[in-house]
Design a protein around this motif. Structure first.
Motif, PDB file in Angstrom:
ATOM      1  N   GLY A 172      28.873  -0.380  17.398  1.00 57.55           N
ATOM      2  CA  GLY A 172      30.108  -0.038  16.333  1.00 57.55           C
ATOM      3  C   GLY A 172      30.461  -0.365  15.441  1.00 57.55           C
ATOM      4  O   GLY A 172      31.266  -0.865  13.969  1.00 57.55           O
ATOM      5  N   PHE A 173      29.290  -1.158  14.812  1.00 62.43           N
ATOM      6  CA  PHE A 173      28.844  -2.083  13.431  1.00 62.43           C
ATOM      7  C   PHE A 173      28.749  -0.923  12.308  1.00 62.43           C
ATOM      8  O   PHE A 173      27.499  -0.301  12.746  1.00 62.43           O
ATOM      9  CB  PHE A 173      28.565  -3.299  13.658  1.00 62.43           C
ATOM     10  N   ALA A 174      29.218  -0.762  11.167  1.00 66.69           N
ATOM     11  CA  ALA A 174      28.275  -0.415  10.328  1.00 66.69           C
ATOM     12  C   ALA A 174      27.380  -1.238   9.149  1.00 66.69           C
ATOM     13  O   ALA A 174      27.998  -2.666   9.232  1.00 66.69           O
ATOM     14  CB  ALA A 174      29.990  -0.175   9.055  1.00 66.69           C
ATOM     15  N   THR A 175      26.009  -1.231   9.066  1.00 62.30           N
ATOM     16  CA  THR A 175      24.929  -2.038   8.403  1.00 62.30           C
ATOM     17  C   THR A 175      25.192  -1.875   7.132  1.00 62.30           C
ATOM     18  O   THR A 175      25.224  -0.435   6.782  1.00 62.30           O
ATOM     19  CB  THR A 175      23.754  -2.559   9.783  1.00 62.30           C
ATOM     20  N   TYR A 176      24.733  -2.582   5.943  1.00 61.60           N
ATOM     21  CA  TYR A 176      24.616  -2.647   4.637  1.00 61.60           C
ATOM     22  C   TYR A 176      24.132  -3.653   4.254  1.00 61.60           C
ATOM     23  O   TYR A 176      23.472  -4.436   5.003  1.00 61.60           O
ATOM     24  CB  TYR A 176      25.926  -3.223   3.592  1.00 61.60           C
ATOM     25  N   ILE A 177      22.824  -3.043   3.855  1.00 56.36           N
ATOM     26  CA  ILE A 177      22.230  -3.993   2.679  1.00 56.36           C
ATOM     27  C   ILE A 177      22.804  -4.176   1.480  1.00 56.36           C
ATOM     28  O   ILE A 177      22.995  -3.718   0.661  1.00 56.36           O
ATOM     29  CB  ILE A 177      20.202  -2.945   2.171  1.00 56.36           C
ATOM     30  N   VAL A 178      22.454  -5.784   1.120  1.00 59.16           N
ATOM     31  CA  VAL A 178      23.163  -6.480   0.010  1.00 59.16           C
ATOM     32  C   VAL A 178      21.682  -7.328  -0.529  1.00 59.16           C
ATOM     33  O   VAL A 178      22.010  -8.519  -0.522  1.00 59.16           O
ATOM     34  CB  VAL A 178      24.545  -7.592   0.165  1.00 59.16           C
ATOM     35  N   SER A 179      20.949  -6.754  -1.558  1.00 57.34           N
ATOM     36  CA  SER A 179      19.419  -7.816  -1.762  1.00 57.34           C
ATOM     37  C   SER A 179      19.889  -7.298  -3.079  1.00 57.34           C
ATOM     38  O   SER A 179      21.022  -7.001  -3.968  1.00 57.34           O
ATOM     39  CB  SER A 179      18.906  -6.633  -1.622  1.00 57.34           C
ATOM     40  N   GLY A 180      18.551  -8.371  -3.798  1.00 58.60           N
ATOM     41  CA  GLY A 180      18.793  -8.438  -4.945  1.00 58.60           C
ATOM     42  C   GLY A 180      17.848  -7.575  -5.935  1.00 58.60           C
ATOM     43  O   GLY A 180      17.701  -7.659  -7.487  1.00 58.60           O
ATOM     44  N   GLY A 181      17.439  -7.073  -5.038  1.00 58.44           N
ATOM     45  CA  GLY A 181      16.095  -5.318  -4.943  1.00 58.44           C
ATOM     46  C   GLY A 181      17.140  -4.558  -5.891  1.00 58.44           C
ATOM     47  O   GLY A 181      17.971  -4.485  -5.980  1.00 58.44           O
ATOM     48  N   GLY A 182      16.353  -3.614  -6.438  1.00 53.57           N
ATOM     49  CA  GLY A 182      17.035  -2.895  -7.412  1.00 53.57           C
ATOM     50  C   GLY A 182      17.523  -1.606  -6.680  1.00 53.57           C
ATOM     51  O   GLY A 182      16.813  -1.597  -5.463  1.00 53.57           O
TER      52      GLY A 182
END
Length: 324
Positions: A172-182
């Motif tokens: 039940g989690f929402a997964t996000y990427i939080v990156s220094g990449g573009g």
């Protein structure tokens, strides 16, 4: 239902319920800590229960979900595109930085720091629609070969982290990427590689513009950088794109420190995790020194902050999602 069929169905159901959600993780304290946290926040009736809408997990990308040595994959992409364009038009090599990049002179290329990198971005990432850029990036990732492993870059995602992302979503989690990449570069592969859709990617942003010349609405990437999603920028990016504090954050370097610090400072159950690159045989071993993925403060303060550190050599039975 016949008794034998009923028994078989029950066996299958029980097996599924007890299947290992993280099969590429060794049975260490790290794996136990992850599963215990997930159980605590997803079991109704516990004081630690968190409603699904607040089960937000954020992950750095470079060095956390895929490799980042000896340089960021997006940089290799930018250099390949620059060389391709320079072959067609040598006149674009109008500065020492661009000439060094075209020659593969990393030291000369890095001499101008961020300003030099922006010059390269302005050649390799501009004057193109986001859709065409994502097509170019995804094709490159599937075909270009990493200089050290010889694998396609798309194969160098970490199988244990892919399993963790899937496990969290199953709970039940929402997964996000939080990156220094573009942000557009990451969007080109995040869904296929990690099951993370484009709208759940937070990254560094460049200039874009809209026009409707000749009656055709078009968005273009114009180069430059308008927001850097790194260090203290990561909590800011989370609030800009997600709008609430996560309860789970994972990174691998001091560039992720602020994201973990902000995540774990909230009320209720929180989980902060850092990947320590300790496996020089199967991957790359590095931490306190170097130009990519430096991890000093995170190692020094993780214990007192209650953060979990993944020891890649000890905690993972497998590294790559690729064939190796």
């Amino acid at each position: 239902m016949p008794k034998l069929a009923c028994a078989a169905a029950l066996f299958v159901a029980c097996s599924a319920a007890h299947a290992d959600p993280l099969p590429s993780w060794n049975d260490t304290d790290t794996k136990s800590a992850i599963i215990e946290f997930v159980d605590n926040v997803t079991t109704p009736g516990l004081e630690t229960y968190v409603t699904p809408e607040d089960r937000i997990a954020v992950f750095d990308n470079d060095g956390t979900l895929w490799a980042e040595q000896p340089a960021y994959f997006q940089l290799y992409y930018a250099l390949d595109i620059l060389r391709e364009k320079a072959q067609a038009d040598p006149g674009i090599l109008s500065s020492d930085v661009l000439k060094a990049a075209n020659d593969g002179d990393m030291e000369g290329m890095m001499a101008e720091g961020v300003e030099g990198l922006i010059e390269i971005i302005n050649i390799s990432h501009a004057a193109i629609t986001p859709a065409d850029f994502e097509t170019s990036a995804s094709e490159w990732l599937a075909t270009a070969k990493h200089p050290t492993t010889g694998m396609a870059y798309a194969e160098m995602t970490y199988q244990p982290m892919v399993e963790l992302l899937r496990y969290l979503r199953d709970e039940g989690f929402a997964t996000y990427i939080v990156s220094g990449g573009g942000i557009d570069f990451i969007r080109s592969f995040a869904d296929e590689a990690y099951g993370i859709p484009p709208w759940q990617v937070v990254g560094t942003e460049g200039n874009t513009s809209y026009s409707a010349e000749s009656g055709t609405p078009t968005i273009m990437k114009d180069g430059g950088v308008t927001f850097i999603d790194d260090k203290e920028g990561k909590p800011v990016g989370i609030m800009r794109h997600i709008g609430k504090r996560p309860i789970f954050a994972s990174g691998n370097s001091d560039g992720d420190f602020a994201m973990l610090e902000w995540t774990t400072a909230g009320e209720g159950p929180r989980f902060g995790m850092l990947l320590h690159h300790t496996d020089g045989d199967r991957e790359f071993a590095y931490d306190r020194d170097g130009h990519v993925g430096v991890l000093n403060r995170g190692l020094d303060e993780a214990a007192e902050r209650g953060w979990t550190i993944i020891d890649m050599a000890e905690d993972w039975s497998r590294i790559w999602t690729g064939s190796r």
